[in-house]
Design a protein around this motif. Sequence first.
Motif, PDB file in Angstrom:
ATOM      1  N   ASP A  53       9.055  19.773   2.440  1.00  0.00           N
ATOM      2  CA  ASP A  53       9.189  19.810   3.893  1.00  0.00           C
ATOM      3  C   ASP A  53       7.888  19.362   4.538  1.00  0.00           C
ATOM      4  O   ASP A  53       6.805  19.771   4.109  1.00  0.00           O
ATOM      5  N   GLU A  54       8.008  18.565   5.573  1.00  0.00           N
ATOM      6  CA  GLU A  54       6.815  18.150   6.297  1.00  0.00           C
ATOM      7  C   GLU A  54       6.334  19.321   7.142  1.00  0.00           C
ATOM      8  O   GLU A  54       7.132  20.041   7.738  1.00  0.00           O
ATOM      9  N   GLY A  55       5.017  19.516   7.154  1.00  0.00           N
ATOM     10  CA  GLY A  55       4.424  20.573   7.955  1.00  0.00           C
ATOM     11  C   GLY A  55       3.880  21.711   7.111  1.00  0.00           C
ATOM     12  O   GLY A  55       4.081  21.770   5.902  1.00  0.00           O
ATOM     13  N   VAL A  56       3.177  22.602   7.785  1.00  0.00           N
ATOM     14  CA  VAL A  56       2.578  23.781   7.156  1.00  0.00           C
ATOM     15  C   VAL A  56       3.548  24.938   7.329  1.00  0.00           C
ATOM     16  O   VAL A  56       4.120  25.115   8.392  1.00  0.00           O
ATOM     17  N   GLN A  57       3.727  25.709   6.255  1.00  0.00           N
ATOM     18  CA  GLN A  57       4.618  26.868   6.326  1.00  0.00           C
ATOM     19  C   GLN A  57       3.837  28.140   6.022  1.00  0.00           C
ATOM     20  O   GLN A  57       2.784  28.098   5.392  1.00  0.00           O
ATOM     21  N   ASP A  58       4.379  29.260   6.458  1.00  0.00           N
ATOM     22  CA  ASP A  58       3.794  30.563   6.143  1.00  0.00           C
ATOM     23  C   ASP A  58       4.186  30.967   4.726  1.00  0.00           C
ATOM     24  O   ASP A  58       5.172  30.472   4.175  1.00  0.00           O
TER      25      ASP A  58
ATOM     26  N   THR B   3       0.850  -1.176   0.000  1.00  0.00           N
ATOM     27  CA  THR B   3       0.000   0.000   0.000  1.00  0.00           C
ATOM     28  C   THR B   3       0.892   1.235   0.000  1.00  0.00           C
ATOM     29  O   THR B   3       1.729   1.406   0.880  1.00  0.00           O
ATOM     30  N   VAL B   4       0.702   2.081  -0.990  1.00  0.00           N
ATOM     31  CA  VAL B   4       1.470   3.320  -1.101  1.00  0.00           C
ATOM     32  C   VAL B   4       0.791   4.376  -0.239  1.00  0.00           C
ATOM     33  O   VAL B   4      -0.429   4.532  -0.273  1.00  0.00           O
ATOM     34  N   THR B   5       1.576   5.106   0.526  1.00  0.00           N
ATOM     35  CA  THR B   5       1.037   6.164   1.378  1.00  0.00           C
ATOM     36  C   THR B   5       1.420   7.533   0.820  1.00  0.00           C
ATOM     37  O   THR B   5       2.312   7.655  -0.023  1.00  0.00           O
ATOM     38  N   ALA B   6       0.752   8.551   1.324  1.00  0.00           N
ATOM     39  CA  ALA B   6       1.092   9.920   0.942  1.00  0.00           C
ATOM     40  C   ALA B   6       2.551  10.214   1.296  1.00  0.00           C
ATOM     41  O   ALA B   6       3.268  10.847   0.530  1.00  0.00           O
ATOM     42  N   ARG B   7       2.996   9.705   2.442  1.00  0.00           N
ATOM     43  CA  ARG B   7       4.391   9.919   2.847  1.00  0.00           C
ATOM     44  C   ARG B   7       5.345   9.335   1.805  1.00  0.00           C
ATOM     45  O   ARG B   7       6.362   9.941   1.471  1.00  0.00           O
ATOM     46  N   ASP B   8       5.004   8.167   1.253  1.00  0.00           N
ATOM     47  CA  ASP B   8       5.826   7.561   0.197  1.00  0.00           C
ATOM     48  C   ASP B   8       5.909   8.486  -1.018  1.00  0.00           C
ATOM     49  O   ASP B   8       6.982   8.675  -1.599  1.00  0.00           O
TER      50      ASP B   8
END
Length: 112
Positions: free
Chosen positions: A53-58, A3-8
């Motif tokens: 990059d993981e996370g939300v940025q401004d 199963t492929v994930t979004a992280r992959d």
Amino acid sequence: MNTVTARDIFSGMKENFIKDAAIGMQAKVTYVLHGDDGGAWTLAVKDGILSVDEGVQDGVNATVTMDADEFVKIALGQGNPVAAFMTGKIKIQGDPFLVQKFLGMFKKPENM
């Protein structure tokens, strides 16, 4: 079947990035994915160089919100992004045309 994930998908974005499609572009898009294997990632393109990059940025030009499973389907070429947007499965805050351009900067992941 794996199963492929979004992280992959996000992990492999740099190798699937089409640099020539991003020459002269400077933009940031955040993807906020809900459901199993969800999360948030910000893609930034500046003069043909991609950062993931993981996370939300401004300071992003657009934020795309959707289910992680739908994101994986679209990334693997098994889903239609326009249909998903039109039916409310994808929500875009900011510039939808920029998000469409981002789609064109990546080839379909292989070996997934």
